[in-house]
Design a protein around this motif. Structure first.
Motif, PDB file in Angstrom:
ATOM      1  N   GLY A 102      27.828  32.041  52.324  1.00 42.52           N
ATOM      2  CA  GLY A 102      26.699  32.774  51.743  1.00 42.52           C
ATOM      3  C   GLY A 102      26.735  34.223  52.205  1.00 42.52           C
ATOM      4  N   PHE A 103      25.803  35.038  51.722  1.00 41.08           N
ATOM      5  CA  PHE A 103      25.716  36.443  52.122  1.00 41.08           C
ATOM      6  C   PHE A 103      25.682  36.586  53.636  1.00 41.08           C
ATOM      7  N   GLU A 104      24.938  35.666  54.281  1.00 39.71           N
ATOM      8  CA  GLU A 104      24.753  35.781  55.729  1.00 39.71           C
ATOM      9  C   GLU A 104      26.073  35.622  56.497  1.00 39.71           C
ATOM     10  N   ASP A 105      27.104  35.037  55.844  1.00 45.18           N
ATOM     11  CA  ASP A 105      28.391  34.868  56.529  1.00 45.18           C
ATOM     12  C   ASP A 105      29.224  36.147  56.529  1.00 45.18           C
ATOM     13  N   ILE A 106      28.940  37.059  55.592  1.00 47.22           N
ATOM     14  CA  ILE A 106      29.790  38.247  55.440  1.00 47.22           C
ATOM     15  C   ILE A 106      29.787  39.125  56.701  1.00 47.22           C
ATOM     16  N   PRO A 107      28.605  39.502  57.252  1.00 50.50           N
ATOM     17  CA  PRO A 107      28.650  40.296  58.493  1.00 50.50           C
ATOM     18  C   PRO A 107      29.345  39.546  59.622  1.00 50.50           C
ATOM     19  N   ILE A 108      29.164  38.245  59.696  1.00 52.36           N
ATOM     20  CA  ILE A 108      29.763  37.453  60.778  1.00 52.36           C
ATOM     21  C   ILE A 108      31.286  37.476  60.676  1.00 52.36           C
ATOM     22  N   LEU A 109      31.787  37.252  59.467  1.00 56.95           N
ATOM     23  CA  LEU A 109      33.249  37.180  59.357  1.00 56.95           C
ATOM     24  C   LEU A 109      33.897  38.563  59.465  1.00 56.95           C
ATOM     25  N   LEU A 110      33.203  39.604  58.968  1.00 58.88           N
ATOM     26  CA  LEU A 110      33.794  40.945  59.087  1.00 58.88           C
ATOM     27  C   LEU A 110      33.700  41.478  60.520  1.00 58.88           C
ATOM     28  N   ASP A 111      32.654  41.100  61.234  1.00 55.60           N
ATOM     29  CA  ASP A 111      32.550  41.498  62.638  1.00 55.60           C
ATOM     30  C   ASP A 111      33.663  40.827  63.446  1.00 55.60           C
ATOM     31  N   ALA A 112      33.932  39.569  63.154  1.00 54.01           N
ATOM     32  CA  ALA A 112      35.013  38.851  63.839  1.00 54.01           C
ATOM     33  C   ALA A 112      36.363  39.494  63.504  1.00 54.01           C
ATOM     34  N   ALA A 113      36.527  39.903  62.257  1.00 56.41           N
ATOM     35  CA  ALA A 113      37.769  40.565  61.831  1.00 56.41           C
ATOM     36  C   ALA A 113      37.960  41.879  62.604  1.00 56.41           C
ATOM     37  N   LEU A 114      36.882  42.654  62.696  1.00 54.19           N
ATOM     38  CA  LEU A 114      36.918  43.936  63.428  1.00 54.19           C
ATOM     39  C   LEU A 114      37.305  43.712  64.892  1.00 54.19           C
ATOM     40  N   GLU A 115      36.659  42.734  65.521  1.00 57.84           N
ATOM     41  CA  GLU A 115      36.956  42.455  66.933  1.00 57.84           C
ATOM     42  C   GLU A 115      38.416  42.025  67.094  1.00 57.84           C
ATOM     43  N   GLY A 116      38.927  41.268  66.127  1.00 64.34           N
ATOM     44  CA  GLY A 116      40.323  40.825  66.161  1.00 64.34           C
ATOM     45  C   GLY A 116      41.280  42.008  66.105  1.00 64.34           C
ATOM     46  N   ILE A 117      41.006  42.944  65.217  1.00 68.16           N
ATOM     47  CA  ILE A 117      41.879  44.126  65.078  1.00 68.16           C
ATOM     48  C   ILE A 117      41.812  44.982  66.344  1.00 68.16           C
ATOM     49  N   LYS A 118      40.606  45.105  66.902  1.00 66.24           N
ATOM     50  CA  LYS A 118      40.457  45.896  68.138  1.00 66.24           C
ATOM     51  C   LYS A 118      41.194  45.241  69.301  1.00 66.24           C
ATOM     52  N   MET A 119      41.108  43.929  69.366  1.00 65.90           N
ATOM     53  CA  MET A 119      41.761  43.197  70.447  1.00 65.90           C
ATOM     54  C   MET A 119      43.284  43.367  70.330  1.00 65.90           C
ATOM     55  N   ARG A 120      43.789  43.232  69.102  1.00 67.46           N
ATOM     56  CA  ARG A 120      45.242  43.281  68.890  1.00 67.46           C
ATOM     57  C   ARG A 120      45.803  44.707  69.016  1.00 67.46           C
ATOM     58  N   GLY A 121      45.061  45.695  68.432  1.00 69.14           N
ATOM     59  CA  GLY A 121      45.612  47.056  68.347  1.00 69.14           C
ATOM     60  C   GLY A 121      45.069  48.035  69.367  1.00 69.14           C
TER      61      GLY A 121
END
Ligand code: ADP
Ligand code: MG
Length: 209
Positions: A102-121
């Motif tokens: 649902g809409f409420e999942d979008i910030p959650i999944l994009l925040d997780a994506a951002l943290e993943g990129i920061k962790m890796r790069g």
């Protein structure tokens, strides 16, 4: 908004289509400050993704996103493969075994994506990378309750982030070898990130109308 697994696959296919459409543009951007392969890398990765997820409509949303991530890691040679790959894998972990989003999942999944990129790069905002488009978008998404207007504002923030990369010096990735000569050029990775967010917004908007 509710997106089931089959619809999630359609959205990812739309992202793949838009990446393909922008292949030469992304490569041109990378030819100015990198090694002229960002469009080639991304289009190769998403072509493999489209094939891989075509049979996954009966799987949960987290498994689909994780498969996207693993496919990008294994098919893209450049820095963007592990970075976007980690982003999709983290997004998949964040949504878990949900059968619909649902809409409420979008910030959650994009925040997780951002943290993943920061962790890796290990990049932070202002270093002329993917982060300069993604982080402002996530900040908008976390600022108020999620709806389609907020998603539109997030995409605009990502676009502003891409513009912002023109005026800063690259501190991470190949472009950092250029130092001040990277000034004046738009970052390829920030641009592909904006394209993906924009495709997702368009897909959701079409479904809601
Ligand atoms: P390569 O630089 O290995 O050729 P690509 O051309 O596919 O890989 O991707 C280049 C893009 O990757 C850059 O424009 C930048 O946005 C992004 N990038 C590079 N290093 C990092 C990093 N440490 N964190 C986030 N993004 C990065
Ligand atoms: Mg490159």
């Amino acid at each position: 908004m509710a997106v089931n697994s089959a619809e999630l696959i359609e959205i990812i296919n739309l992202i793949a289509h838009d990446i393909q459409k922008n292949r030469d543009f992304l490569t041109e951007l990378d030819s100015a400050i990198g090694d002229a392969d960002h469009g080639i890398n991304m289009s190769k990765g998403f072509k493999a993704v489209t094939e891989k997820i075509s049979t996954m409509a009966d799987k949960d949303c987290g498994s689909i996103l994780k498969t996207v991530g693993m496919t990008l890691v294994s098919t893209v040679g450049g820095a963007s493969g592990p970075l976007y790959g980690t982003a999709f894998m983290r997004a998949g972990q964040a949504v878990g075994d949900k059968q619909q989003l649902g809409f409420e999942d979008i910030p959650i999944l994009l925040d997780a994506a951002l943290e993943g990129i920061k962790m890796r790069g290990k990049a932070v905002k202002g270093e002329k990378t993917i982060i300069d488009a993604l982080e402002p978008a996530v900040e908008v998404l976390k600022s108020s309750p999620m709806d389609i207007k907020l998603m539109n504002a997030a995409v605009k923030a990502a676009k502003d982030g891409v513009e912002y990369t023109k005026g800063i010096i690259a501190k991470k990735g190949r472009a950092s070898y250029l130092g001040e000569r990277s000034l004046g050029h738009q970052d390829p990775g920030a641009t592909s990130c904006y394209i993906m967010l924009s495709s997702t917004y368009k897909a959701i908007l079409d479904r809601n109308n």
